[in-house]
Design an enzyme around this catalytic site. Sequence first.
Site, mmCIF file in Angstrom:
data_model
loop_
_atom_site.group_PDB
_atom_site.id
_atom_site.type_symbol
_atom_site.label_atom_id
_atom_site.label_comp_id
_atom_site.label_asym_id
_atom_site.label_seq_id
_atom_site.Cartn_x
_atom_site.Cartn_y
_atom_site.Cartn_z
ATOM 1 N N ASP A 1 0.854 -1.179 0.000
ATOM 2 C CA ASP A 1 0.000 0.000 0.000
ATOM 3 C C ASP A 1 0.895 1.236 0.000
ATOM 4 O O ASP A 1 1.830 1.328 0.799
ATOM 5 C CB ASP A 1 -0.878 -0.012 1.260
ATOM 6 C CG ASP A 1 -2.297 0.436 0.973
ATOM 7 O OD1 ASP A 1 -2.461 1.523 0.396
ATOM 8 O OD2 ASP A 1 -3.238 -0.301 1.342
ATOM 9 N N GLU B 1 -6.553 3.840 -5.944
ATOM 10 C CA GLU B 1 -7.863 3.951 -5.300
ATOM 11 C C GLU B 1 -8.454 5.298 -5.712
ATOM 12 O O GLU B 1 -7.995 6.354 -5.294
ATOM 13 C CB GLU B 1 -7.719 3.882 -3.779
ATOM 14 C CG GLU B 1 -9.077 3.862 -3.092
ATOM 15 C CD GLU B 1 -9.037 4.345 -1.647
ATOM 16 O OE1 GLU B 1 -9.968 4.030 -0.897
ATOM 17 O OE2 GLU B 1 -8.091 5.058 -1.269
HETATM 18 O O1 TEU Z 1 -9.611 5.339 1.786
HETATM 19 C C1 TEU Z 1 -10.047 6.545 1.227
HETATM 20 C C2 TEU Z 1 -11.477 6.691 1.262
HETATM 21 O O2 TEU Z 1 -12.030 7.246 0.350
HETATM 22 C C3 TEU Z 1 -12.185 6.129 2.452
HETATM 23 O O3 TEU Z 1 -11.627 6.605 3.619
HETATM 24 C C4 TEU Z 1 -13.599 6.476 2.443
HETATM 25 O O4 TEU Z 1 -13.728 7.851 2.602
HETATM 26 C C5 TEU Z 1 -14.262 5.779 3.575
HETATM 27 O O5 TEU Z 1 -13.977 4.424 3.521
HETATM 28 C C6 TEU Z 1 -15.735 5.965 3.515
HETATM 29 O O6 TEU Z 1 -16.321 5.253 4.555
HETATM 30 C C7 TEU Z 1 -8.252 5.128 1.912
HETATM 31 C C8 TEU Z 1 -8.009 3.882 2.718
HETATM 32 O O7 TEU Z 1 -8.515 2.767 2.044
HETATM 33 C C9 TEU Z 1 -8.607 4.058 4.077
HETATM 34 O O8 TEU Z 1 -8.528 2.902 4.854
HETATM 35 C C10 TEU Z 1 -7.893 5.217 4.743
HETATM 36 O O9 TEU Z 1 -8.507 5.491 5.960
HETATM 37 C C11 TEU Z 1 -7.906 6.470 3.879
HETATM 38 O O10 TEU Z 1 -7.580 6.207 2.525
HETATM 39 C C12 TEU Z 1 -6.876 7.452 4.365
HETATM 40 O O11 TEU Z 1 -5.579 6.999 4.086
#
Ligand code: TEU
Length: 563
Positions: free
Chosen positions: A101, A259
């Site tokens: 990641d 993502e």
């Molecule tokens: O997720 C980004 C993201 O868009 C999510 O946090 C989303 O807003 C949330 O799941 C809605 O419920 C990534 C990672 O996958 C997440 O685990 C992290 O918390 C976030 O980035 C920050 O790094």
Amino acid sequence: MAKRRNRWYKDAVIYQVYPRSFQDSNGDGIGDIPGIISRIPYIKSLGVDAVWLSPIYKSPNDDNGYDIADYTSIMKEFGTMEECRAMIKAFHEAGLKVIMDLVINHTSNEHAWFEAARKDPKSPYRNYYFFRKGRGKKHKRKPNNWTSFFGGSAWEYNPDTDDYYLHLFSKKQPDLNFGNEAVVNEVIKIMEYWAKEGIDGFRCDVFNVISKAPYLPNGEGHFALVGKEHYLNGPHVHELYKRFNQQAFAKYDLMTVGEAVMMTPDVAVDYIKEDREELDMLFTFDHQDADNHLGIKYLRKKFNFEQFKHSFEKWQRSMEGVGWTSLYLENHDQPRSIGRFNTEVSKEYHDVGCTMLATMLFFHRGTPYIYEGEEIGMTGGAFKDVSELRDREAINMLTYAPKLGVPKPYIKKSLLLRSRDNARTPMQWDDSAYAGFSKQEPWLKVNPNYSTINVKNNEADPNSVLNYYRKLIKVRKGNETVINGTYTRLDNDSKSLYVYARKYEHEVILCIANFTKHEQPFTLMDEYLNKPAKLLIANYEREVNLASFTLKPYEARVYTITV
Ligand code: TEU
Ligand code: CA
């Protein structure tokens, strides 16, 4: 320019490990690297090609590792760099690739850069972040009106220098300033560091928010994610990924999956078109939003099946001939899929619900991702009270949602049903105490259904969800039509069935999935009548007359038809 040739990921299935919840080896209730190593034979037995590990870097864990304090050392609860090297080696020896990641939009506020920047306006690290004076005569108002993904203002006061810093996520996750060349070079060094450790790719966390509009102007609206138009696919984002690609991704032959926050196909094209040399594929969210309002998972609505199917259709068609894509239902941020998407967690329909969803997903074009526990049908819903939740996002929502006018009882219920912790409960290996995950009480409650839903039971039953996944992965492997075929949706907006065809040369793959617990009639499209057809896989073992038959509850059947 370095160009990558080996696009192995097109014929791959990737397994996501959430290290904190996968396997504890030393009885502290937290999953760790030796634990992961001990489970490599299991991962291998699935038939997958690669693993994606959620962050394992040094972190104070405000957001379970998505707040990184040092990109080149390992979180102490998880182990050491030596153990990490041993893990990468062990995965490779098992023939599995390793995707790490890459969280670069922000660091932890405990990263040395931030600690230096916070204290001293003259620090060379000051401009690594966004520090701004408050507005107004007394500088008491936040520098702009942006709000955080985790609720509340995106600015936090910094008493040391009497100003504010920007954080799109928690206040312990200050955003890095990619307008600063030094930051760009630092992150490229991080990528190189891990490339040299032998990893095979990166999952790029919130990759499309890293470039902010200069001067950070106020955003429109006032509900959620105020300011987003000033950082979503921001001004220099393509330049940045082109550089990352040249200097790291392509150079070291790294697969990348970005993502993609609030992505649309027309914007996606510019990132993943192969000749753009930016990213290999994206994770998109449209299908996750079929049971919520405004793309906000806590604003519940009844599952909209048409919206769900349409989001697959939209992405499949728009990426055809353009670029590659990814396929997923679950990850560490989404509630478990069984019990969602019209399926139910009940003795009768649990297994068929899981296998139907998997089958429906796997024959689309793209790389399928399986999230740990999905392959045994782990469920959410273990939490009875919000005090049991550990996720930063959930904890913040309890405070911020009511301020936005969302009633507290409503948000509590949403969090119990949908908070990210629902997917983060410890992996259920067997029916011993703590599900075989740990010898001690784990950091997050184990789902009480571990006594029945666990790997051991699944292994013992040839018809289990787990063994179905193994079959599915095998069937998909090397199938040219799955990799290259065109996509056509064929269900006439049915309220019960999702039917699609993939076509490549003279072969059609027809996938028929019943999204209800009722029997449903199916009639084969005229164009396929009397053509040679062969069953590829089905989640009920029985023979039917493809021309016209009745689907069982949550039945999914996939055929190859020669045309
Ligand atoms: O997720 C980004 C993201 O868009 C999510 O946090 C989303 O807003 C949330 O799941 C809605 O419920 C990534 C990672 O996958 C997440 O685990 C992290 O918390 C976030 O980035 C920050 O790094
Ligand atoms: Ca441990």
